[in-house]
Design an enzyme around this catalytic site. Structure first.
Site, PDB file in Angstrom:
ATOM      1  N   GLU A   1      11.906 -28.426 -23.428  1.00  0.00           N
ATOM      2  CA  GLU A   1      10.876 -28.000 -22.478  1.00  0.00           C
ATOM      3  C   GLU A   1      10.160 -29.219 -21.880  1.00  0.00           C
ATOM      4  O   GLU A   1       9.836 -29.240 -20.693  1.00  0.00           O
ATOM      5  CB  GLU A   1       9.881 -27.061 -23.161  1.00  0.00           C
ATOM      6  CG  GLU A   1      10.482 -25.692 -23.465  1.00  0.00           C
ATOM      7  CD  GLU A   1       9.509 -24.750 -24.159  1.00  0.00           C
ATOM      8  OE1 GLU A   1       9.189 -23.708 -23.583  1.00  0.00           O
ATOM      9  OE2 GLU A   1       9.071 -25.076 -25.291  1.00  0.00           O
TER      10      GLU A   1
ATOM     11  N   GLU B   1      14.015 -21.353 -30.488  1.00  0.00           N
ATOM     12  CA  GLU B   1      12.821 -20.662 -30.998  1.00  0.00           C
ATOM     13  C   GLU B   1      13.099 -19.256 -31.498  1.00  0.00           C
ATOM     14  O   GLU B   1      12.442 -18.763 -32.423  1.00  0.00           O
ATOM     15  CB  GLU B   1      11.746 -20.609 -29.900  1.00  0.00           C
ATOM     16  CG  GLU B   1      11.070 -21.933 -29.611  1.00  0.00           C
ATOM     17  CD  GLU B   1      11.793 -22.774 -28.576  1.00  0.00           C
ATOM     18  OE1 GLU B   1      11.211 -23.744 -28.093  1.00  0.00           O
ATOM     19  OE2 GLU B   1      12.964 -22.448 -28.246  1.00  0.00           O
TER      20      GLU B   1
END
Length: 697
Positions: free
Chosen positions: A105, A125
């Site tokens: 990210e 995640e």
């Protein structure tokens, strides 16, 4: 500025360097340091382009697990990523090792990305019950399109650098090992060419092309099977869909809302417990980190059947030569043919090249004599459950194998100490209980005998890691940890059917809880003859074993999937269990023989009797020191028996339900059902009295 993030300049490039061993995780110090270094770079008039690079073996590999469960300190990662993306100077992320989760990210918040060819990127995640919460669900699909973004985010799987280049995730891939040099070269080229800032948030061609597409509904339909019972994968789809339906800033708000829903889900707690427990099991109580580990360069396997062949494959897969011994050439040939077929099937799926198939087959040497074990470092016996045969085998191994060779049994239930008594070296004898199919299942239940040396314990745990298994060291008793608990569940499942439930009702309750299959379907997969032999062994040892309609199945050669008939029937080439009226009739006749009048049984009673009896037995296992920690039991059940990881394992699940609730039910069944299995464990009573949990131990 943080000492874990530094700023320097090389020619026209301002270099932001993260150095936070071992994996440059996004700790509070790193997040703060990134903002401080960025500010310094913005003020550096000589820096035309900024470069983000990491020291050590990897780029930012994700969140700092040391901060899990603690209140988030500002700045949060979304702020860091947005600030990087808002920079007026172009920022290049130079990726080596892995860029995972928040690491990817952060890279997506940069304006360009260059990677070494050995690098991997991903957003894992979902494996912790979460979704990417710093813009990953909004930025990634702008580069890859919906389908690939959905696949990556809902599976958490990694993508290699060359695939990442093809997908548009990175802009360039460089060979070699010097990521700093590769990054500087790329950054200097940008500066020379006067390349502008290019923000991922502003890239909309794929978003515009796929608006109104049915890809999201189709993907959800597929997830119903692939991610049955899971919460976060479906939230991931909602978040990615928001990238296509909402302006970027609103999509980011929607991602944060969905992220918080995942944070509040009990599945997140279960998956994070599983995550940490898997890492903790390798730390064996009472075993020093300095304990010597024997070098295992060659392995012997006794038995070329389903288990023996699967065990041999584990070692061949990591380049360790295996000598596989059988008593008859026919059995040896059959076993080798099955191994080859397994490898060929992997090749057809693109998981192996034909060259790799041949290489692995060449590492497995067939033999009909124990003499070929004279130089191996480890021998694993994988014949069926019969104590007399196993002791005879270990006596032969004791005579043939070199001093220091480890003698292991793949027994699933039998006494390791009695097996060791057939040798003059009980300190070298250990249990290595693989799970079927052994080349697929991740658990390796290593069983210490009374005299097993620390060196052997440390070695078999190291071997587990080497062959990519999750090793758990447990004590010696009938069934050890996994099967001891399974036998209690199995006995209750049998009693429930005897009393009036159907096998499919019992199985559905268990699959609704999250197991991939129920008790009876699992018996068919393992083979009805396996349980039958165990019961016969116990009867031969003088134990009282209740009569069972499962024995009748074995005697009729209904052995499960391998004969296409067991508790269920199976169509050719299919593993789908189909209820069989013949079995219903057999059960009905058995009830009449035993004088049982069937009654209607609720799903709740099935759940409590199948699961709470396991919890009670797990507490006894902890009392006796067969397992050192409740997390050891949790990992055995997650990786050996398919207990849903999102529930954290049976003991963690019990803590979540409340041990007082479990104990009250156990006492009720002690009165109504009876039997030693329903005698409350002293540890369970103690924990309830003290208001504690298994996790507090």
């Amino acid at each position: 500025m943080s000492d874990v993030v530094t700023y320097s300049r090389e020619q026209s490039s301002g270099v932001i360097t993260v150095n936070y061993p071992p994996v440059n995780a996004l700790s509070h110090a790193v997040r703060s340091g990134l903002l401080a270094a960025l500010e310094q770079g913005q003020k550096d008039a000589e820096a035309k382009v900024l470069l983000l690079v990491c020291e050590g073996r990897t780029f930012i590999a994700g969140a700092d697990i040391r901060e899990f469960g603690k209140p988030m300190q500002e700045p949060g990662l979304p702020e860091v990523v947005n600030t990087f993306e808002s920079s007026d100077k172009p920022i290049v992320a130079a990726i080596h090792g892995t860029a995972l989760g928040g690491g990817l990210e952060t890279a997506l918040g940069c304006h360009y990305r260059v990677a070494l060819s050995s690098a991997k990127v991903g957003l894992p995640e979902v494996k912790l019950g979460l979704l990417p919460g710093a813009g990953g669900t909004q930025r990634l699909p702008r580069l890859t399109g919906a389908q690939k973004a959905l696949e990556m985010i809902t599976t958490g799987e990694f993508v290699g650098a060359k695939d990442a280049l093809a997908l548009g995730i990175v802009d360039a891939v460089e060979d070699g090992s010097d990521i700093r040099a590769a990054g500087l070269a790329f950054a200097n080229k940008l500066a020379d060419e006067g390349k502008p800032v290019r923000r991922v948030r502003d890239i909309t061609d794929k978003i515009d092309a796929e608006k109104g597409s049915d890809v999201f509904n189709q993907f959800r339909e597929g997830l119903k099977k692939r991610a049955r019972g899971l919460f976060s994968p479906f939230k991931c789809v909602d978040a990615v869909e928001a990238a296509f339906n909402l302006p970027f800033d609103e999509g980011m708000k929607r991602e944060r809302e969905l992220f918080m829903e995942c944070m509040e889900s009990p599945q997140r707690a279960g998956l994070i417990h599983s995550f940490f427990a898997e890492r903790e099991v390798s730390k064996v109580k009472g075993l020093s980190k300095d304990t010597p580990v024997r070098d295992v360069k060659t392995v012997g396997v006794i038995g070329a059947g389903t288990m023996g062949g699967g065990i041999a494959m584990n070692f061949a897969n990591v380049g360790i030569p295996v000598t596989m011994v059988e008593v008859k050439q026919e059995a040896l040939d059959k076993g080798l043919a099955i191994i080859r077929r397994n490898y060929e099937n992997s090749a057809k799926k693109g998981k192996l090249t034909q060259e790799q198939v041949e290489e692995r087959m060449s590492l497995i040497t067939p033999s009909l004599t124990y003499d070929d074990f004279k130089d191996v470092d480890l021998v694993i016996e994988a014949v069926f459950e019969n104590m007399a045969i196993k002791k005879e085998i270990f006596s032969k191994l004791d005579a043939v194998c070199k001093p220091g060779a480890i003698l292991a049994s793949n027994t699933s239930t039998l006494d390791i100490d009695e097996i060791a008594s057939a040798t003059k070296r009980p300190e070298d004898v250990v249990g290595m209980h693989f799970f079927s199919p052994a080349n697929v299942m991740k658990l390796l239940e290593n069983v210490r005998g009374e005299k097993t040396s620390d060196e052997v314990k440390a070695t078999v745990m190291a071997v587990a890691k080497k062959i990519k298994k999750v090793g758990v060291l447990v004590g010696n008793c009938h069934g050890f940890v996994g099967n001891r608990m399974l036998h209690k569940r199995g006995a209750e499942a049998m009693s429930l059917v005897n009393e009036g439930a159907t096998p499919q009702q019992v199985d559905k309750v268990l699959t609704d809880l999250g197991y991939p299959m129920g008790q009876f379907a699992m018996s068919d997969l393992a083979g009805i003859d396996v349980g039958y032999r165990i019961r016969e062994e116990r009867r031969n040892a003088g134990e009282h074993v209740e009569p069972s309609w499962m024995d009748k199945l074995a005697e009729q050669n209904r052995l499960g999937q391998k004969t296409q008939a067991g508790v269920y029937r199976y169509e050719e080439g299919s593993r789908k269990p189909i209820p069989d009226p013949e079995v219903d009739k057999l059960i009905e006749e058995f009830r009449k023989e035993q004088g049982i009048t069937p009654r209607e049984i609720s799903d709740q009673e099935i759940l409590e009797r199948c699961m709470y009896v396991m919890i009670n037995e797990g507490a006894k296992i902890l009392e006796e020191g067969i397992a050192d920690r409740s997390l050891d039991i949790d990992i055995v059940w997650i990786y050996g028996y398919g207990f849903p990881a999102y529930r954290g394992g049976p003991m963690f699940w019990a803590d979540q339900l409340g041990l007082d609730t479990i104990l009250e039910a156990v006492k009720t069944y002690q009165d109504t059902v009876g039997g030693e299995q329903w005698k409350p464990a002293a540890l369970l009573e103690k924990l309830v009295a003290e208001g504690k949990t298994f996790g507090d131990l």
